[in-house]
Design a protein around this motif. Sequence first.
Motif, PDB file in Angstrom:
ATOM      1  N   ASP A  61       7.626  -1.828   8.747  1.00  0.00           N
ATOM      2  CA  ASP A  61       7.749  -3.109   8.056  1.00  0.00           C
ATOM      3  C   ASP A  61       6.460  -3.473   7.330  1.00  0.00           C
ATOM      4  OD1 ASP A  61      10.310  -3.402   8.984  1.00  0.00           O
ATOM      5  OD2 ASP A  61       9.730  -4.595  10.733  1.00  0.00           O
ATOM      6  N   ALA A  62       5.332  -3.142   7.920  1.00  0.00           N
ATOM      7  CA  ALA A  62       4.046  -3.442   7.283  1.00  0.00           C
ATOM      8  C   ALA A  62       3.860  -2.608   6.022  1.00  0.00           C
ATOM      9  CB  ALA A  62       2.900  -3.192   8.255  1.00  0.00           C
ATOM     10  N   ILE A  63       4.295  -1.359   6.069  1.00  0.00           N
ATOM     11  CA  ILE A  63       4.150  -0.493   4.894  1.00  0.00           C
ATOM     12  C   ILE A  63       5.053  -0.978   3.762  1.00  0.00           C
ATOM     13  CG2 ILE A  63       4.532   1.843   4.015  1.00  0.00           C
ATOM     14  CD1 ILE A  63       3.663   2.860   6.759  1.00  0.00           C
ATOM     15  N   SER A  64       6.306  -1.300   4.066  1.00  0.00           N
ATOM     16  CA  SER A  64       7.218  -1.755   3.018  1.00  0.00           C
ATOM     17  C   SER A  64       6.786  -3.109   2.463  1.00  0.00           C
ATOM     18  CB  SER A  64       8.653  -1.823   3.544  1.00  0.00           C
ATOM     19  OG  SER A  64       8.752  -2.746   4.608  1.00  0.00           O
ATOM     20  N   THR A  65       6.335  -4.012   3.345  1.00  0.00           N
ATOM     21  CA  THR A  65       5.857  -5.307   2.871  1.00  0.00           C
ATOM     22  C   THR A  65       4.608  -5.146   2.017  1.00  0.00           C
ATOM     23  OG1 THR A  65       6.744  -6.346   4.857  1.00  0.00           O
ATOM     24  CG2 THR A  65       5.141  -7.610   3.605  1.00  0.00           C
ATOM     25  N   GLY A  66       3.723  -4.255   2.417  1.00  0.00           N
ATOM     26  CA  GLY A  66       2.524  -3.994   1.625  1.00  0.00           C
ATOM     27  C   GLY A  66       2.858  -3.445   0.248  1.00  0.00           C
ATOM     28  N   ALA A  67       3.843  -2.565   0.174  1.00  0.00           N
ATOM     29  CA  ALA A  67       4.248  -2.014  -1.122  1.00  0.00           C
ATOM     30  C   ALA A  67       4.836  -3.109  -2.008  1.00  0.00           C
ATOM     31  CB  ALA A  67       5.259  -0.889  -0.929  1.00  0.00           C
ATOM     32  N   TRP A  68       5.642  -3.988  -1.418  1.00  0.00           N
ATOM     33  CA  TRP A  68       6.243  -5.059  -2.211  1.00  0.00           C
ATOM     34  C   TRP A  68       5.192  -6.052  -2.689  1.00  0.00           C
ATOM     35  CZ3 TRP A  68      10.487  -5.645   1.991  1.00  0.00           C
ATOM     36  CH2 TRP A  68      11.447  -4.658   1.806  1.00  0.00           C
ATOM     37  N   VAL A  69       4.269  -6.416  -1.812  1.00  0.00           N
ATOM     38  CA  VAL A  69       3.227  -7.375  -2.197  1.00  0.00           C
ATOM     39  C   VAL A  69       2.305  -6.767  -3.255  1.00  0.00           C
ATOM     40  CG1 VAL A  69       1.195  -8.613  -1.353  1.00  0.00           C
ATOM     41  CG2 VAL A  69       3.321  -8.677  -0.048  1.00  0.00           C
ATOM     42  N   ALA A  70       1.906  -5.505  -3.065  1.00  0.00           N
ATOM     43  CA  ALA A  70       1.040  -4.850  -4.043  1.00  0.00           C
ATOM     44  C   ALA A  70       1.740  -4.752  -5.402  1.00  0.00           C
ATOM     45  CB  ALA A  70       0.633  -3.464  -3.553  1.00  0.00           C
ATOM     46  N   GLY A  71       3.015  -4.401  -5.395  1.00  0.00           N
ATOM     47  CA  GLY A  71       3.761  -4.322  -6.647  1.00  0.00           C
ATOM     48  C   GLY A  71       3.876  -5.669  -7.334  1.00  0.00           C
ATOM     49  N   LEU A  83       9.736   2.084  -3.560  1.00  0.00           N
ATOM     50  CA  LEU A  83       8.907   2.706  -2.530  1.00  0.00           C
ATOM     51  C   LEU A  83       8.954   1.920  -1.219  1.00  0.00           C
ATOM     52  CD1 LEU A  83       5.757   3.787  -4.555  1.00  0.00           C
ATOM     53  CD2 LEU A  83       7.502   5.259  -3.566  1.00  0.00           C
ATOM     54  N   GLY A  84       8.952   0.608  -1.309  1.00  0.00           N
ATOM     55  CA  GLY A  84       9.064  -0.210  -0.103  1.00  0.00           C
ATOM     56  C   GLY A  84      10.393  -0.029   0.587  1.00  0.00           C
ATOM     57  N   LYS A  85      11.476   0.064  -0.186  1.00  0.00           N
ATOM     58  CA  LYS A  85      12.809   0.301   0.400  1.00  0.00           C
ATOM     59  C   LYS A  85      12.878   1.675   1.061  1.00  0.00           C
ATOM     60  CE  LYS A  85      16.107  -2.212   0.080  1.00  0.00           C
ATOM     61  NZ  LYS A  85      16.520  -3.120   1.149  1.00  0.00           N
ATOM     62  N   VAL A  86      12.314   2.676   0.412  1.00  0.00           N
ATOM     63  CA  VAL A  86      12.328   4.032   0.990  1.00  0.00           C
ATOM     64  C   VAL A  86      11.543   4.055   2.297  1.00  0.00           C
ATOM     65  CG1 VAL A  86      11.473   6.381   0.642  1.00  0.00           C
ATOM     66  CG2 VAL A  86      12.736   5.242  -1.175  1.00  0.00           C
ATOM     67  N   ALA A  87      10.385   3.446   2.297  1.00  0.00           N
ATOM     68  CA  ALA A  87       9.580   3.415   3.527  1.00  0.00           C
ATOM     69  C   ALA A  87      10.304   2.649   4.627  1.00  0.00           C
ATOM     70  CB  ALA A  87       8.222   2.781   3.251  1.00  0.00           C
ATOM     71  N   ASP A  88      11.001   1.592   4.265  1.00  0.00           N
ATOM     72  CA  ASP A  88      11.726   0.800   5.254  1.00  0.00           C
ATOM     73  C   ASP A  88      12.945   1.552   5.780  1.00  0.00           C
ATOM     74  OD1 ASP A  88      11.950  -1.539   6.765  1.00  0.00           O
ATOM     75  OD2 ASP A  88      13.430  -2.375   5.376  1.00  0.00           O
ATOM     76  N   ASN A  89      13.692   2.207   4.897  1.00  0.00           N
ATOM     77  CA  ASN A  89      14.898   2.927   5.314  1.00  0.00           C
ATOM     78  C   ASN A  89      14.580   4.191   6.111  1.00  0.00           C
ATOM     79  OD1 ASN A  89      16.565   1.030   4.146  1.00  0.00           O
ATOM     80  ND2 ASN A  89      16.745   2.163   2.228  1.00  0.00           N
ATOM     81  N   GLN A  90      13.489   4.836   5.799  1.00  0.00           N
ATOM     82  CA  GLN A  90      13.134   6.068   6.500  1.00  0.00           C
ATOM     83  C   GLN A  90      12.321   5.803   7.763  1.00  0.00           C
ATOM     84  OE1 GLN A  90      14.058   9.214   5.660  1.00  0.00           O
ATOM     85  NE2 GLN A  90      15.336   8.273   4.082  1.00  0.00           N
ATOM     86  N   HIS A  91      11.974   4.559   7.993  1.00  0.00           N
ATOM     87  CA  HIS A  91      11.148   4.180   9.142  1.00  0.00           C
ATOM     88  C   HIS A  91       9.861   5.002   9.175  1.00  0.00           C
ATOM     89  CE1 HIS A  91      14.363   1.660  10.515  1.00  0.00           C
ATOM     90  NE2 HIS A  91      15.196   2.675  10.466  1.00  0.00           N
ATOM     91  N   MET A  92       9.238   5.115   8.002  1.00  0.00           N
ATOM     92  CA  MET A  92       7.989   5.855   7.892  1.00  0.00           C
ATOM     93  C   MET A  92       6.846   5.029   8.454  1.00  0.00           C
ATOM     94  SD  MET A  92       8.150   7.227   4.027  1.00  0.00           S
ATOM     95  CE  MET A  92       9.430   8.259   3.433  1.00  0.00           C
ATOM     96  N   SER A  93       5.952   5.695   9.142  1.00  0.00           N
ATOM     97  CA  SER A  93       4.743   5.015   9.576  1.00  0.00           C
ATOM     98  C   SER A  93       3.558   5.909   9.247  1.00  0.00           C
ATOM     99  CB  SER A  93       4.787   4.704  11.067  1.00  0.00           C
ATOM    100  OG  SER A  93       4.708   5.887  11.819  1.00  0.00           O
ATOM    101  N   MET A  94       2.429   5.266   9.071  1.00  0.00           N
ATOM    102  CA  MET A  94       1.240   6.009   8.704  1.00  0.00           C
ATOM    103  C   MET A  94       0.103   5.521   9.586  1.00  0.00           C
ATOM    104  SD  MET A  94       0.213   6.717   4.769  1.00  0.00           S
ATOM    105  CE  MET A  94      -0.724   5.265   4.484  1.00  0.00           C
ATOM    106  N   ALA A  95      -0.463   6.416  10.368  1.00  0.00           N
ATOM    107  CA  ALA A  95      -1.594   6.104  11.247  1.00  0.00           C
ATOM    108  C   ALA A  95      -1.277   4.943  12.181  1.00  0.00           C
ATOM    109  CB  ALA A  95      -2.840   5.814  10.434  1.00  0.00           C
ATOM    110  N   GLY A  96      -0.053   4.901  12.653  1.00  0.00           N
ATOM    111  CA  GLY A  96       0.334   3.892  13.622  1.00  0.00           C
ATOM    112  C   GLY A  96       0.774   2.566  13.031  1.00  0.00           C
ATOM    113  N   LEU A  97       0.801   2.435  11.700  1.00  0.00           N
ATOM    114  CA  LEU A  97       1.279   1.199  11.087  1.00  0.00           C
ATOM    115  C   LEU A  97       2.796   1.098  11.230  1.00  0.00           C
ATOM    116  CD1 LEU A  97      -0.703   0.951   7.741  1.00  0.00           C
ATOM    117  CD2 LEU A  97      -0.889  -0.543   9.707  1.00  0.00           C
ATOM    118  N   GLU A  98       3.271  -0.095  11.383  1.00  0.00           N
ATOM    119  CA  GLU A  98       4.708  -0.323  11.466  1.00  0.00           C
ATOM    120  C   GLU A  98       5.362  -0.084  10.105  1.00  0.00           C
ATOM    121  OE1 GLU A  98       6.610  -1.143  14.151  1.00  0.00           O
ATOM    122  OE2 GLU A  98       4.801  -0.780  15.320  1.00  0.00           O
TER     123      GLU A  98
END
Length: 151
Positions: free
Chosen positions: A45-55, A28-43
């Motif tokens: 990188d923050a989303i992918s890092t958050g997914a990796w740390v949570a996992g 999930l972190g790789k997908v978010a990083d590769n697709q450059h997804m953002s949610m509510a203005g989050l970067e």
Amino acid sequence: MLRRPIAIVAALILFAEACAVVLVNWVLGKVADNQHMSMAGLEPDAISTGAWVAGALFGIFLAACGIVLLIIGVRDRAPGRFARIAVIACAVVHGVLGALTVGLVGWAAFGYLMVVLALLVFVLLTYVKERPEPEPEPKDGGAPGGAPAAA
């Protein structure tokens, strides 16, 4: 008795579940990083890092609970206070996730989580620390331990 094999099986299931959680969150972190997804203005990188740390954190928690269950099963002794709290927390997490997965993932995932929950509860209920029996009160009014009563 079945309590040792069930504790060991529950430990092995938690180890496999820890690996699966880490793998899913890594993907999930790789997908978010590769697709450059953002949610509510989050970067992204923050989303992918958050997914990796949570996992990683959730995987470590599940692996630690698996180690506790493995120790319980190998020693065939009741867990201590900290170990019991960890297994209870793991059971609560599985119960809550089971309730959430019915609508989100389906009945198969719910059934799996409930089987794991049942194994955890079985281990908790079969490995109970035996407390020493309190000394009975003397019937003749004397002090406990056979000493005469104080006047």
